[in-house]
Motif scaffolding. Sequence first.
Motif: not given
Length: 234
Positions: A73-74, A110, A195, A200-201, A203, A205, A212
């Motif tokens: 998990e981010f 993140y 991230g 990663v865009q 949270t 994520t 993903m």
Amino acid sequence: MKKKNNNQLFVISVCVGIIVLMGALFFVSKLQDKQAAQEFPKITGENKVKVNGFNIDEQPTLGNKKSGIEVVEFGDYKCPVCAQWNDKVFPKIQSDYINTNQISFSFVNYPFISKDSNLAALAGEVIYIYDPNAFWAFHHEIYRNQPEETKTWATKKYLTDLAKKVIPNLNEQKFQNDLYKKSTMKKVATDVAIGDHFNVQGTPTIFVNGKMVKDPSYDSIKAAIEEAKASIGK
């Protein structure tokens, strides 16, 4: 003539007063900016780190690292959706997969929402260094007590008070000093770099074995875990 001169002096005095006031406000603003920068350091992922997967040995991790199924998990401690996810989805994953040793579950910082996101991430890293088990208590505590996203609440004092709940004999001064150590900042910067590497865009994520998950719902994560289990013959 005297009245005209008095009017001119009045106008000049008002102008000078405005200039002095603007200068004072500018000085106060700069001082506040400097103080904020000192308390809420900037952290970016633009450090030169070699990204080799998620490197869960360096991350807070629950469950069975030898399971062959890595769930990552981010998250951002300022993120209200993360808090909801931690309250509603995580317990199901923990009950069904972590506690049954079917997966490992890791958390990676993140921070991106606001300036105090960074300080909250740094606090988590320091707690993890002190006591890996206490980290998870702090992790859940900070989400359970999460104030409004728009407020700058993750201050040194707030985070110290929260940390004392999970480590009662916490050395407060040492904790606050450790928040700003280069080694602590590097850990968060490395998380951000990981991230960024994995695109990663936002949270929360979630990744399952490096892929993903399309959305952080329990059903989507469960489907990804079961697919990963099938692919390795479990």
